[in-house]
Each structure stands twice: as structure tokens, then as C-alpha cells.
Write an enzyme that holds these catalytic residues in place. Structure first.
Site, short mmCIF file in Angstrom:
data_model
loop_
_atom_site.label_atom_id
_atom_site.label_comp_id
_atom_site.label_asym_id
_atom_site.label_seq_id
_atom_site.Cartn_x
_atom_site.Cartn_y
_atom_site.Cartn_z
N THR A 36 41.29 43.44 51.34
CA THR A 36 41.85 42.39 50.48
C THR A 36 41.89 41.07 51.24
O THR A 36 41.33 40.98 52.35
CB THR A 36 43.23 42.85 49.90
OG1 THR A 36 43.65 41.87 48.95
CG2 THR A 36 44.29 43.05 50.97
N LYS A 60 37.59 39.81 52.07
CA LYS A 60 36.67 40.36 51.06
C LYS A 60 35.22 39.88 51.22
O LYS A 60 34.29 40.60 50.89
CB LYS A 60 37.17 40.05 49.65
CG LYS A 60 38.32 40.94 49.20
CD LYS A 60 38.73 40.56 47.79
CE LYS A 60 39.33 41.74 47.07
NZ LYS A 60 39.57 41.48 45.65
N ASP A 81 36.54 46.12 41.60
CA ASP A 81 37.30 45.23 40.69
C ASP A 81 36.61 45.11 39.34
O ASP A 81 37.26 44.93 38.31
CB ASP A 81 37.44 43.82 41.30
CG ASP A 81 38.54 43.77 42.37
OD1 ASP A 81 39.44 44.63 42.34
OD2 ASP A 81 38.48 42.87 43.22
N ASN A 126 37.85 29.71 38.61
CA ASN A 126 36.54 30.07 39.15
C ASN A 126 36.64 30.50 40.61
O ASN A 126 35.81 30.17 41.44
CB ASN A 126 35.52 28.93 38.97
CG ASN A 126 35.97 27.65 39.64
OD1 ASN A 126 37.13 27.52 40.03
ND2 ASN A 126 35.08 26.71 39.79
N GLY A 127 37.68 31.30 40.90
CA GLY A 127 37.87 31.84 42.25
C GLY A 127 37.28 33.23 42.37
O GLY A 127 36.36 33.61 41.64
N ALA A 158 38.50 36.38 41.76
CA ALA A 158 38.64 37.33 40.65
C ALA A 158 37.74 36.94 39.48
O ALA A 158 37.21 37.81 38.78
CB ALA A 158 40.09 37.39 40.20
N LEU A 178 44.90 38.64 34.37
CA LEU A 178 44.72 39.54 35.52
C LEU A 178 46.02 39.73 36.30
O LEU A 178 46.14 40.66 37.09
CB LEU A 178 43.64 39.00 36.47
CG LEU A 178 42.22 38.84 35.93
CD1 LEU A 178 41.23 38.81 37.08
CD2 LEU A 178 41.84 39.91 34.94
P1 NAP Z 1 41.51 32.58 44.04
O1 NAP Z 1 40.22 33.01 44.62
O2 NAP Z 1 42.44 31.75 44.83
O3 NAP Z 1 41.16 31.81 42.66
C1 NAP Z 1 42.14 31.21 41.86
C2 NAP Z 1 41.48 30.29 40.85
O4 NAP Z 1 42.54 29.72 40.05
C3 NAP Z 1 40.73 29.11 41.47
O5 NAP Z 1 39.62 28.77 40.67
C4 NAP Z 1 41.77 27.99 41.42
O6 NAP Z 1 41.20 26.71 41.35
C5 NAP Z 1 42.45 28.30 40.10
N1 NAP Z 1 43.78 27.74 40.05
C6 NAP Z 1 44.81 27.95 40.90
N2 NAP Z 1 45.89 27.26 40.49
C7 NAP Z 1 45.53 26.59 39.37
C8 NAP Z 1 46.21 25.69 38.50
N3 NAP Z 1 47.49 25.35 38.70
N4 NAP Z 1 45.53 25.18 37.44
C9 NAP Z 1 44.24 25.53 37.24
N5 NAP Z 1 43.53 26.36 38.03
C10 NAP Z 1 44.18 26.88 39.07
O7 NAP Z 1 42.39 33.84 43.59
P2 NAP Z 1 41.82 35.23 43.01
O8 NAP Z 1 41.63 36.19 44.12
O9 NAP Z 1 40.68 34.90 42.11
O10 NAP Z 1 43.08 35.76 42.18
C11 NAP Z 1 43.48 35.09 41.01
C12 NAP Z 1 44.54 35.87 40.25
O11 NAP Z 1 44.02 37.13 39.82
C13 NAP Z 1 45.79 36.21 41.08
O12 NAP Z 1 46.91 36.05 40.24
C14 NAP Z 1 45.60 37.67 41.43
O13 NAP Z 1 46.85 38.34 41.59
C15 NAP Z 1 44.88 38.19 40.19
N6 NAP Z 1 44.08 39.37 40.48
C16 NAP Z 1 44.43 40.54 39.86
C17 NAP Z 1 43.70 41.70 40.09
C18 NAP Z 1 44.07 42.97 39.40
O14 NAP Z 1 43.66 44.06 39.84
N7 NAP Z 1 44.82 42.92 38.33
C19 NAP Z 1 42.59 41.66 40.96
C20 NAP Z 1 42.26 40.43 41.57
C21 NAP Z 1 43.01 39.31 41.33
P3 NAP Z 1 40.93 25.83 42.67
O15 NAP Z 1 39.76 26.49 43.34
O16 NAP Z 1 40.63 24.50 42.12
O17 NAP Z 1 42.18 25.91 43.49
#
Ligand code: NAP
Length: 299
Positions: A75, A79, A115, A140-141, A143, A241
Site C-alpha cells: 500500500t 504501490k 483493486d 485522477n489519482g 484509485a 470508494l
Molecule cells: P490519490 O492517489 O491521492 O488520488 C486522489 C485524487 O483525488 C487526486 O486526483 C486528487 O487531485 C483528488 N483530490 C483530492 N482532494 C481533492 C479535492 N478537495 N477536490 C478535488 N479533487 C481532489 O488517492 P487514491 O489512492 O486514489 O485514493 C483515493 C480515495 O480512494 C481514498 O479515499 C481511498 O481511501 C479510496 N480508496 C478506496 C479503496 C477501496 O478498496 N475501497 C481502494 C483504493 C482507494 P490532485 O492530484 O489534484 O491532488
């Protein structure tokens, strides 16, 4: 009970203290062991958390090899960083650009990404034809990459990713060009700014939140206003998610305008179950894993 022949599974990350994976996996292992109790060699595994700082990743992987770890999850923040240490990477993990599950092979460690399976499980259970679906993906991160790969696998008609940083959006779009999904995504994937959301929502039949907006410490916040959610077509699916709180404000609002609400718990359960099945090479008790997570989250 841990004995001299207990085999080790685990999860590496930093920080790792809040991971729910040990709870979920050890609950499944315990049930499988009790079912096996009378077998000649009953299942004997334990799943442990490993806090590994970025600069110690190489040493940790070598250490895992040395002590015969039988498989592990990966994690944040490893990753992507783990990929150069693997002797094989599945096509889906290559397309997503991230590995969350590592298994031993004859030539070293292999990596895959469960995932995508996790994200798809509750959607596949609906038994829809997805070819007419217009998906809007918020964020666009990391997940979002698994979500896009999942939508491509489902055969979703249009995949529209919404991000706040123009350079990151373009990089996201271009990153699929050399992937195994390039052909499928070429005509279906587009990227958009948040200001375009009012134009996208009236035809969005699948709206997925991959941003952390709505989880601690932003509990009560939603990535989309209630006003905008009212634009969703009848029968739209809103998928968050996030798995805690349950439900998020986004899902609460989406349900109040008549959308079908899905949270991230099932994705978490199913990605874990897919990993455990891969390591143990046998079916795993998914209901036990789900219950263990629900119990842990309600504490
Ligand atoms: P990440 O790589 O940090 O990506 C987050 C994305 O959200 C980025 O595109 C970020 O934009 C955007 N963002 C953050 N704050 C924002 C805001 N206030 N307004 C608009 N856009 C915003 O994180 P991740 O690993 O993808 O995880 C994202 C979420 O998915 C988390 O809540 C995580 O717990 C959840 N998740 C759940 C599972 C599951 O099994 N259920 C698995 C994976 C992830 P910027 O790049 O511009 O900051």
C-alpha cells in the site's frame, strides 16, 4: 495458534497502523484453519503489518525473500515503487501502473493489482449491460486508475475523468497509450475539469468518487453539491470508494435524489479476497472477511 511451521503473509506500507487488512485476512485464515482442523496438514498462516519506509523498500523485499514470506499486499507509498523489484507484473497491474498484491514465483516476486477486481465486484453483481453507460470518475489519482481499468474491462461506453490539475489530467490520459487497454480506451476515455461537471452529470449513469473528499477529516463534505446531484439521470449509480464513514455525505445526497448508492467496503473486501485466493490457491470465506471489516469499522 502460531507454530514452528506457520507461514507468513502480510502488508507493507508507511504508515501501516491503520490498515484493516490484518483484521480481514486473519479472520478468514482462522475460519479456514478451523475447517481444516482434522486435515493432515491444516492451513497454517498469519498475516502481519509491516511498516516499511520508502528508503527501506529494497531491504524489506530482500528480507521477505530471505524469510520465505508467502505473499504480501503493498500500500501507500510503495504501490508504484515496488514494480522494478518484481520479476513479473500482470497485464492489469502494468495498465494501472500499480501493484497491490505480490506473490512468490520460481524467478522472484510477481505482482498484480486486485483493486480492479474489487472495484468491479459490486457492479458485476448487478448484471447490467454496460455498453451504454456513461461513467464520470471524480479524481485522477491512483484509485482512479483502477476504476478506469475496471470500466474498460466492463465495456463501459464512455469514461469521463474529472481532475483539478490540467497537466495531471493530460498525463493521466496519455498514460494509457502504451497499455494493454490502449485500444479500448482510445475512443472511450476523456478528461475534464471540474467546471464541466454540470454538463457531464445529466447523462452520467455511473458516477464514481475516487477523491478523499468525505473521509476523515472532511466528514460531512461531498465532492458534488446536492444541487448538481439532482441533475443525475434516473437509475444512476453513485459509487464512493471511501468505506468510512458509511455512508459518506456524497452517498447520502445521491440516495436522497434517487441514485443507487454503493460504498467502498465491498471493493476493500473483494480486493483482499482475490489476493488471499491467489496466495492460498483455494476459495476463501468472503463473508467472514466482510464481517470482520464491518466489526472493525463499527468499533
Ligand atoms: P490519490 O492517489 O491521492 O488520488 C486522489 C485524487 O483525488 C487526486 O486526483 C486528487 O487531485 C483528488 N483530490 C483530492 N482532494 C481533492 C479535492 N478537495 N477536490 C478535488 N479533487 C481532489 O488517492 P487514491 O489512492 O486514489 O485514493 C483515493 C480515495 O480512494 C481514498 O479515499 C481511498 O481511501 C479510496 N480508496 C478506496 C479503496 C477501496 O478498496 N475501497 C481502494 C483504493 C482507494 P490532485 O492530484 O489534484 O491532488
Amino acid at each position: 495458534m502460531i507454530t514452528g511451521s506457520t507461514q507468513i503473509l502480510g502488508v507493507m506500507g508507511c504508515p501501516i497502523e491503520h490498515s484493516l487488512s490484518p483484521v480481514m485476512h486473519n479472520a478468514a485464515i482462522e475460519v479456514m484453519r478451523s475447517v481444516d482442523a482434522d486435515a493432515l496438514s491444516p492451513l497454517n498462516y498469519v498475516y502481519l503489518p509491516f511498516s516499511v519506509k520508502p528508503e527501506r523498500l529494497a531491504a524489506a523485499i530482500a528480507g521477505f525473500s530471505a524469510i520465505g514470506v508467502q505473499g504480501f499486499n503493498v500500500t501507500i507509498p510503495h504501490k508504484q515503487a515496488i514494480i522494478p523489484f518484481l520479476s513479473e507484473v500482470s497485464a492489469i497491474a502494468q495498465a494501472v501502473g500499480a501493484v497491490n498484491t505480490v506473490y512468490p514465483t520460481a524467478t522472484g516476486w510477481g505482482g498484480t493489482n486486485t483493486d480492479v477486481i474489487g472495484f468491479l465486484a459490486p457492479l458485476r453483481a448487478m448484471g447490467h449491460d454496460w455498453s451504454q453507460t456513461q461513467a464520470v470518475i471524480l479524481g485522477n489519482g491512483g484509485a482512479a486508475r483502477a476504476v478506469v481499468a475496471g470500466c474498460a474491462e466492463l465495456g463501459v461506453g464512455q469514461i469521463q475523468v474529472v481532475g483539478r490539475n490540467p497537466e495531471a489530467r493530460q498525463a493521466f490520459l496519455q498514460s494509457w497509450a502504451a497499455s494493454a487497454l490502449a485500444e479500448r480506451l482510445d475512443s472511450t476515455l476523456s478528461v475534464h475539469g471540474w467546471e464541466e461537471l454540470p454538463l457531464l452529470l445529466p447523462t452520467a449513469t455511473l458516477l464514481v468518487n475516487t477523491t478523499p473528499v468525505g473521509m476523515h477529516p472532511q466528514v460531512g463534505a461531498s465532492p458534488v453539491s446536492l444541487d448538481l446531484l439532482q441533475q443525475l439521470p434516473t437509475g444512476a449509480i453513485a459509487y464512493d470508494l471511501i468505506y468510512t464513514p458509511r455512508p459518506t455525505q456524497f452517498l447520502r445526497d445521491a440516495a436522497s435524489v434517487g441514485a443507487i448508492a454503493l460504498d467502498g467496503l465491498e471493493m476493500l473486501v473483494q480486493q483482499g479476497a482475490a489476493a488471499l485466493e491467489l496466495w492460498l490457491k483455494r476459495p476463501v470465506p468472503i463473508a467472514v472477511m466482510r464481517q470482520a471489516l464491518e466489526d472493525a469499522l463499527s468499533r
